[in-house]
Design a protein around this motif. Sequence first.
Motif, short mmCIF file in Angstrom:
data_model
loop_
_atom_site.label_atom_id
_atom_site.label_comp_id
_atom_site.label_asym_id
_atom_site.label_seq_id
_atom_site.Cartn_x
_atom_site.Cartn_y
_atom_site.Cartn_z
N VAL A 91 0.70 -1.22 0.01
CA VAL A 91 0.04 0.09 0.17
C VAL A 91 0.89 1.14 0.05
O VAL A 91 0.65 2.43 -0.86
CB VAL A 91 -0.82 0.03 1.21
N LEU A 92 1.93 1.21 0.82
CA LEU A 92 2.81 2.52 1.03
C LEU A 92 3.32 2.82 -0.27
O LEU A 92 3.90 3.70 -0.42
CB LEU A 92 3.74 2.21 2.23
N GLY A 93 3.87 1.64 -1.18
CA GLY A 93 4.56 1.80 -2.18
C GLY A 93 3.86 2.12 -3.34
O GLY A 93 4.31 2.64 -4.47
N LEU A 94 2.42 2.60 -3.12
CA LEU A 94 1.64 2.86 -4.60
C LEU A 94 0.49 4.04 -4.10
O LEU A 94 0.28 4.80 -5.03
CB LEU A 94 0.54 1.71 -4.75
N SER A 95 0.15 4.11 -2.86
CA SER A 95 -0.94 5.17 -2.55
C SER A 95 -0.37 6.19 -1.66
O SER A 95 -0.40 5.97 -0.42
CB SER A 95 -2.19 4.56 -2.09
N LEU A 96 0.06 7.51 -1.95
CA LEU A 96 0.18 8.24 -1.10
C LEU A 96 -0.99 9.09 -0.20
O LEU A 96 -0.92 9.11 0.93
CB LEU A 96 0.53 9.52 -2.07
N ALA A 97 -2.22 8.89 -0.86
CA ALA A 97 -3.46 9.31 0.00
C ALA A 97 -3.60 8.33 1.20
O ALA A 97 -3.68 8.79 2.26
CB ALA A 97 -4.52 9.34 -1.06
N LEU A 98 -3.21 7.07 0.75
CA LEU A 98 -3.40 6.08 2.27
C LEU A 98 -2.17 5.96 3.22
O LEU A 98 -2.37 5.80 4.30
CB LEU A 98 -3.64 4.45 1.58
N ALA A 99 -1.21 6.58 2.48
CA ALA A 99 -0.01 6.64 3.40
C ALA A 99 -0.10 8.06 4.31
O ALA A 99 0.03 7.88 5.58
CB ALA A 99 1.25 7.03 2.56
N ASP A 100 -0.78 8.92 3.32
CA ASP A 100 -1.07 10.18 4.56
C ASP A 100 -2.08 9.77 5.57
O ASP A 100 -2.11 10.35 6.62
CB ASP A 100 -1.82 11.45 3.51
N HIS A 101 -3.13 8.97 5.14
CA HIS A 101 -4.29 8.43 6.15
C HIS A 101 -3.47 7.79 7.26
O HIS A 101 -3.99 7.96 8.56
CB HIS A 101 -5.20 7.56 5.44
N LEU A 102 -2.64 7.01 7.09
CA LEU A 102 -1.98 6.19 8.03
C LEU A 102 -0.99 7.00 9.03
O LEU A 102 -0.74 6.89 10.13
CB LEU A 102 -1.05 5.25 7.52
N VAL A 103 -0.51 8.10 8.30
CA VAL A 103 0.27 9.13 9.35
C VAL A 103 -1.03 9.72 10.36
O VAL A 103 -0.19 9.96 11.56
CB VAL A 103 0.80 10.27 8.47
N ARG A 104 -1.96 9.85 9.82
CA ARG A 104 -3.04 10.63 10.72
C ARG A 104 -3.61 9.52 11.49
O ARG A 104 -3.93 9.76 12.86
CB ARG A 104 -4.02 11.31 9.98
N HIS A 105 -3.52 8.22 11.29
CA HIS A 105 -4.22 7.34 11.95
C HIS A 105 -3.53 5.63 11.93
O HIS A 105 -3.80 4.85 11.42
CB HIS A 105 -5.79 7.06 11.33
N PRO A 106 -2.32 5.86 12.53
CA PRO A 106 -1.42 4.85 12.50
C PRO A 106 -2.03 3.59 13.20
O PRO A 106 -1.58 2.46 13.04
CB PRO A 106 -0.24 5.26 13.29
N GLU A 107 -3.08 3.71 13.86
CA GLU A 107 -3.61 2.64 14.58
C GLU A 107 -4.38 1.76 13.46
O GLU A 107 -4.51 0.50 13.62
CB GLU A 107 -4.55 2.82 15.59
N HIS A 108 -4.70 2.25 12.40
CA HIS A 108 -5.20 1.62 11.36
C HIS A 108 -4.46 0.57 10.74
O HIS A 108 -4.79 -0.50 9.88
CB HIS A 108 -6.13 2.57 10.37
N VAL A 109 -3.17 0.72 10.96
CA VAL A 109 -2.13 -0.43 10.65
C VAL A 109 -2.75 -1.80 10.80
O VAL A 109 -2.87 -2.93 10.02
CB VAL A 109 -0.98 -0.07 10.85
#
Length: 393
Positions: A91-109
């Motif tokens: 995911v992190l290697g393809l989607s900047l939007a989802l990477a930004d989401h995980l920066v805001r919500h790392p618990e969603h990992v």
Amino acid sequence: MSQRRPREESLPTRLRRLGVNDPYAVALVLEAPDLAALDSADDEVLDDLTWAADPDAALRALARVVAAPGGEAVLAQVVADRVLRIRLLAVLGLSLALADHLVRHPEHVSALREGVPAPDREGLRDGLLRAVGADPRSHQPVSTLVADAALNAVRVEYRRRVLHLAARDLTDEVGMEEVGRELAELADAVLEASLAIGRASLPVDAAPCRIAVIGLGKCGARELNYVSDVDVVFVAEPVDGDDEESALATASRLAKSVIHTCVTGTGEGSIWEVDPGLRPEGKSGALVRTLDSHVGYYARWAKTWEFQALLKARPSAGDLELGDAYVAATLPGVWSAADRDDFVTDVQGMRRRVEEHIPSRDVDREIKLGPGGLRDVEFAVQLLQLVHGRTDV
């Protein structure tokens, strides 16, 4: 944490072998104390970078997630759980939007752990309604959150679900048909939550109404992709013989709220465009009509392409019984469209008009709308459906 053992190749050399384009810059990223475990000789964490379309982006995004408030526990999960690790790197290697989401919500990992089940349509709906504080069992759910709190709650839950799906998609755990179906059902859930938010902001004297959101286009056909607009039509009815005009006024407020909820940007971004342009009379027509008004329009004024659009119609959200009635009432017109005068030339004319709106410099490379593109395939299939669909079952 295990001790590193000497290895014959340097870290930049190893990174280059794993597909990293700028291994020296990425090696500097890995020198951060928070990421030291990724360069352990006793695990194969870095080897799983081969699952990332862009390993450089994946590692940089992972560093951002780990450094974010609440991200301290992410690295331990990445090292300990290979399924989670592979999904996350993909995911992190393809989607900047989802990477930004995980920066805001790392618990969603944690949603990427093995064994976290894929939700069904009802589960998606219930999850989005609960996210805004609405009761999924209510006949007309009402959000207990309002304003930005409601909009952000929808976005957070929506992206958590997209994250889970994208991770399975990028690691070949689901096929294209399943992805399109789950995205469409997730869109249904967002539309349902958006109605609940709209109900929470109605004035106390608003007339009651029944309202259904009809999905068209890719959403209606359950072939949605990650960046598609969602095409809809709104149909409404008064309740128990109440005044029709007042009921439609309420329904119009709800419809506008649905559009606003989905397209408005907040700190959690937006969701997608809601396009009601396929409704009777297009953008110049009423946003919401009664069922009789819809049926009357299709019987007297609709063009052939409008019946093409109805091939994909299905109830998406709101009053599904009313939505079913809409589909049942408009379907006879779909199957009789082939009997109309100039049926084939109407379809061909519509196709030409689509091509005429393509800038001349883009015609030869427009794979969706250009000659021989995806839209040509779609029109050919729909033409066959309209001609043979009533008899080939």
